[in-house]
Structure formats: structure tokens, C-alpha cells
Write a protein that holds these residues in place. Structure first.
Motif, PDB file in Angstrom:
ATOM      1  N   LEU A   1       0.811  -1.218   0.000  1.00  0.00           N
ATOM      2  CA  LEU A   1       0.000   0.000   0.000  1.00  0.00           C
ATOM      3  C   LEU A   1       0.849   1.276   0.000  1.00  0.00           C
ATOM      4  CD1 LEU A   1      -3.016  -1.102   2.215  1.00  0.00           C
ATOM      5  CD2 LEU A   1      -2.875  -0.953  -0.282  1.00  0.00           C
ATOM      6  N   PRO A   2       1.866   1.404   0.876  1.00  0.00           N
ATOM      7  CA  PRO A   2       2.720   2.601   0.771  1.00  0.00           C
ATOM      8  C   PRO A   2       3.470   2.675  -0.559  1.00  0.00           C
ATOM      9  CG  PRO A   2       3.094   1.487   2.859  1.00  0.00           C
ATOM     10  CD  PRO A   2       2.212   0.598   2.039  1.00  0.00           C
ATOM     11  N   PHE A   3       3.941   1.526  -1.036  1.00  0.00           N
ATOM     12  CA  PHE A   3       4.625   1.464  -2.325  1.00  0.00           C
ATOM     13  C   PHE A   3       3.719   1.996  -3.436  1.00  0.00           C
ATOM     14  CE2 PHE A   3       5.224  -1.144  -6.184  1.00  0.00           C
ATOM     15  CZ  PHE A   3       6.546  -0.846  -6.496  1.00  0.00           C
ATOM     16  N   SER A   4       2.479   1.540  -3.471  1.00  0.00           N
ATOM     17  CA  SER A   4       1.526   1.963  -4.499  1.00  0.00           C
ATOM     18  C   SER A   4       1.202   3.450  -4.384  1.00  0.00           C
ATOM     19  CB  SER A   4       0.230   1.166  -4.380  1.00  0.00           C
ATOM     20  OG  SER A   4       0.481  -0.199  -4.535  1.00  0.00           O
ATOM     21  N   LEU A   5       1.032   3.914  -3.176  1.00  0.00           N
ATOM     22  CA  LEU A   5       0.705   5.324  -2.963  1.00  0.00           C
ATOM     23  C   LEU A   5       1.841   6.234  -3.413  1.00  0.00           C
ATOM     24  CD1 LEU A   5      -1.374   7.333  -1.837  1.00  0.00           C
ATOM     25  CD2 LEU A   5      -0.243   7.115   0.372  1.00  0.00           C
ATOM     26  N   ILE A   6       3.063   5.859  -3.094  1.00  0.00           N
ATOM     27  CA  ILE A   6       4.216   6.669  -3.503  1.00  0.00           C
ATOM     28  C   ILE A   6       4.343   6.691  -5.024  1.00  0.00           C
ATOM     29  CG2 ILE A   6       6.755   6.759  -3.476  1.00  0.00           C
ATOM     30  CD1 ILE A   6       6.534   5.735  -0.537  1.00  0.00           C
ATOM     31  N   LEU A   7       4.203   5.531  -5.659  1.00  0.00           N
ATOM     32  CA  LEU A   7       4.267   5.483  -7.129  1.00  0.00           C
ATOM     33  C   LEU A   7       3.155   6.312  -7.763  1.00  0.00           C
ATOM     34  CD1 LEU A   7       5.088   1.802  -8.129  1.00  0.00           C
ATOM     35  CD2 LEU A   7       6.500   3.822  -8.406  1.00  0.00           C
ATOM     36  N   PHE A   8       1.945   6.200  -7.207  1.00  0.00           N
ATOM     37  CA  PHE A   8       0.814   6.967  -7.732  1.00  0.00           C
ATOM     38  C   PHE A   8       1.091   8.461  -7.661  1.00  0.00           C
ATOM     39  CE2 PHE A   8      -3.043   9.405  -6.871  1.00  0.00           C
ATOM     40  CZ  PHE A   8      -3.752   9.154  -8.033  1.00  0.00           C
ATOM     41  N   ILE A   9       1.566   8.925  -6.523  1.00  0.00           N
ATOM     42  CA  ILE A   9       1.829  10.364  -6.350  1.00  0.00           C
ATOM     43  C   ILE A   9       2.901  10.833  -7.325  1.00  0.00           C
ATOM     44  CG2 ILE A   9       2.781  12.071  -4.742  1.00  0.00           C
ATOM     45  CD1 ILE A   9       1.308  10.498  -2.498  1.00  0.00           C
ATOM     46  N   ILE A  10       3.961  10.052  -7.467  1.00  0.00           N
ATOM     47  CA  ILE A  10       5.031  10.433  -8.396  1.00  0.00           C
ATOM     48  C   ILE A  10       4.496  10.523  -9.824  1.00  0.00           C
ATOM     49  CG2 ILE A  10       7.185   9.644  -9.473  1.00  0.00           C
ATOM     50  CD1 ILE A  10       7.943   8.483  -6.705  1.00  0.00           C
ATOM     51  N   GLN A  11       3.762   9.497 -10.265  1.00  0.00           N
ATOM     52  CA  GLN A  11       3.267   9.528 -11.640  1.00  0.00           C
ATOM     53  C   GLN A  11       2.231  10.627 -11.836  1.00  0.00           C
ATOM     54  OE1 GLN A  11       2.296   5.819 -13.462  1.00  0.00           O
ATOM     55  NE2 GLN A  11       1.334   6.784 -15.215  1.00  0.00           N
ATOM     56  N   PHE A  12       1.379  10.831 -10.855  1.00  0.00           N
ATOM     57  CA  PHE A  12       0.376  11.888 -10.966  1.00  0.00           C
ATOM     58  C   PHE A  12       1.052  13.247 -11.128  1.00  0.00           C
ATOM     59  CE2 PHE A  12      -2.474  15.088  -9.175  1.00  0.00           C
ATOM     60  CZ  PHE A  12      -3.602  14.859  -9.939  1.00  0.00           C
ATOM     61  N   LEU A  13       2.080  13.510 -10.332  1.00  0.00           N
ATOM     62  CA  LEU A  13       2.786  14.792 -10.428  1.00  0.00           C
ATOM     63  C   LEU A  13       3.513  14.939 -11.756  1.00  0.00           C
ATOM     64  CD1 LEU A  13       4.194  15.095  -6.793  1.00  0.00           C
ATOM     65  CD2 LEU A  13       2.297  16.379  -7.825  1.00  0.00           C
ATOM     66  N   VAL A  14       4.130  13.866 -12.224  1.00  0.00           N
ATOM     67  CA  VAL A  14       4.842  13.929 -13.510  1.00  0.00           C
ATOM     68  C   VAL A  14       3.865  14.182 -14.650  1.00  0.00           C
ATOM     69  CG1 VAL A  14       6.143  12.541 -15.186  1.00  0.00           C
ATOM     70  CG2 VAL A  14       6.829  12.559 -12.788  1.00  0.00           C
ATOM     71  N   ILE A  15       2.771  13.445 -14.676  1.00  0.00           N
ATOM     72  CA  ILE A  15       1.801  13.614 -15.770  1.00  0.00           C
ATOM     73  C   ILE A  15       1.117  14.976 -15.693  1.00  0.00           C
ATOM     74  CG2 ILE A  15      -0.428  12.778 -16.642  1.00  0.00           C
ATOM     75  CD1 ILE A  15       0.634   9.958 -16.295  1.00  0.00           C
ATOM     76  N   SER A  16       0.780  15.414 -14.499  1.00  0.00           N
ATOM     77  CA  SER A  16       0.105  16.701 -14.344  1.00  0.00           C
ATOM     78  C   SER A  16       0.992  17.877 -14.743  1.00  0.00           C
ATOM     79  CB  SER A  16      -0.334  16.901 -12.897  1.00  0.00           C
ATOM     80  OG  SER A  16      -1.254  15.924 -12.521  1.00  0.00           O
ATOM     81  N   ASN A  17       2.284  17.789 -14.463  1.00  0.00           N
ATOM     82  CA  ASN A  17       3.162  18.940 -14.664  1.00  0.00           C
ATOM     83  C   ASN A  17       4.013  18.890 -15.927  1.00  0.00           C
ATOM     84  OD1 ASN A  17       2.355  20.179 -12.218  1.00  0.00           O
ATOM     85  ND2 ASN A  17       3.672  18.774 -11.093  1.00  0.00           N
ATOM     86  N   PHE A  18       4.261  17.710 -16.470  1.00  0.00           N
ATOM     87  CA  PHE A  18       5.210  17.635 -17.575  1.00  0.00           C
ATOM     88  C   PHE A  18       4.659  17.036 -18.867  1.00  0.00           C
ATOM     89  CE2 PHE A  18       7.763  17.300 -13.630  1.00  0.00           C
ATOM     90  CZ  PHE A  18       8.427  18.510 -13.738  1.00  0.00           C
ATOM     91  N   ILE A  19       3.550  16.342 -18.817  1.00  0.00           N
ATOM     92  CA  ILE A  19       3.006  15.684 -20.006  1.00  0.00           C
ATOM     93  C   ILE A  19       1.815  16.495 -20.519  1.00  0.00           C
ATOM     94  CG2 ILE A  19       2.032  13.547 -20.956  1.00  0.00           C
ATOM     95  CD1 ILE A  19       4.912  13.263 -19.898  1.00  0.00           C
ATOM     96  N   GLU A  20       1.910  16.907 -21.762  1.00  0.00           N
ATOM     97  CA  GLU A  20       0.823  17.696 -22.337  1.00  0.00           C
ATOM     98  C   GLU A  20      -0.044  16.891 -23.301  1.00  0.00           C
ATOM     99  OE1 GLU A  20       2.308  21.312 -23.954  1.00  0.00           O
ATOM    100  OE2 GLU A  20       3.424  21.808 -22.143  1.00  0.00           O
ATOM    101  N   ALA A  21       0.292  15.645 -23.517  1.00  0.00           N
ATOM    102  CA  ALA A  21      -0.473  14.795 -24.431  1.00  0.00           C
ATOM    103  C   ALA A  21      -1.798  14.395 -23.781  1.00  0.00           C
ATOM    104  CB  ALA A  21       0.335  13.551 -24.786  1.00  0.00           C
ATOM    105  N   SER A  22      -2.797  14.169 -24.625  1.00  0.00           N
ATOM    106  CA  SER A  22      -4.089  13.726 -24.088  1.00  0.00           C
ATOM    107  C   SER A  22      -4.053  12.213 -23.876  1.00  0.00           C
ATOM    108  CB  SER A  22      -5.215  14.097 -25.053  1.00  0.00           C
ATOM    109  OG  SER A  22      -5.038  13.461 -26.291  1.00  0.00           O
TER     110      SER A  22
END
Length: 128
Positions: A13-34
Motif C-alpha cells: 500500500l505505501p509502495f503503491s501510494l508513492i508510485l501513484f503520487i510520483i506519476q500523478f505529479l509527472v503527468i500533471s506537470n510535464f506531459i501535455e499529451a491527451s
């Protein structure tokens, strides 16, 4: 079956949460593709599939300990087929960046696969 599952969840559960937060931040801030599927949908698939596979492996290990490795391989194949079926609508949509969607899905897929494999090998080696 309760204690091994609880030990797994304490790490998973902590592993999944940390990965989710990292990917969410990367996609939200750096990926402009739909993307067809957002980070939440991707992780819902990965978390559900990993929990289901590990729970089934624990059950199989408890009842048929010599078949745990075969079960892991079969469940891994089933997970691969499920991943392709999950991604199929995104791959067929013309308005979605297919490359970005595939990367956003398969990077965590392989990370979760490594995690699953680590725990499955520990489970299999525990029987020897």
C-alpha cells in the motif's frame, strides 16, 4: 493466509501510494499529451490486479504448494491479456496520444510486476 497477506499489504500500500503520487505529479506537470485513462484508472487496474494475483497465490500456496510457480506464470499471462484488453479502447481512439498512454500504463505495469515477482519468489522459496 492472513499474516502473509497483512505483511504484503504493509509494503504494497505505501509502495503503491508513492508510485501513484510520483506519476500523478509527472503527468500533471510535464506531459501535455491527451490520455484516454488517467493516473487513477491506471493505478486502479494495477493495484486490483496485483492484490488479486497475490491473494490467489497465497491460496494456491496454502492448498497446493507445489503448484505456486505454475500459478504465478498463469496469472501473469492472464494479467498481460487483461492489460491489453484494458488498453484496447485507448489504442483505438484517434484523439489520444497512444505512445504517451502506453508509457503511462506500462512503466507502472513493469514496476508492479517486479514487486509481484519479488513476493512470489519469497513465497515459493519459503516452501523449500
Amino acid at each position: 493466509m492472513g499474516k502473509p497477506l497483512l505483511n504484503f499489504l504493509k509494503v504494497f500500500l505505501p509502495f503503491s501510494l508513492i508510485l501513484f503520487i510520483i506519476q500523478f505529479l509527472v503527468i500533471s506537470n510535464f506531459i501535455e499529451a491527451s490520455l484516454y485513462y488517467g493516473t487513477l484508472a491506471n493505478y486502479a487496474f494495477h493495484i486490483f490486479a496485483t492484490l488479486l494475483i497475490y491473494t490467489l497465490l497465497l491460496y494456491i500456496n496454502l492448498n497446493f504448494s507445489d503448484k505456486t510457480g505454475f500459478a504465478f506464470m498463469g496469472l501473469g499471462l492472464l494479467k498481460m491479456v487483461s492489460a491489453v484488453l484494458f488498453l484496447l479502447p485507448a489504442l483505438l481512439d484517434d484523439e489520444v496520444s497512444v505512445f504517451a498512454q502506453v508509457i503511462a500504463f506500462f512503466v507502472p505495469y513493469f514496476i508492479f510486476l517486479i514487486f509481484e515477482t519479488t513476493f512470489a519468489v519469497k513465497l515459493i522459496n519459503h516452501n523449500k
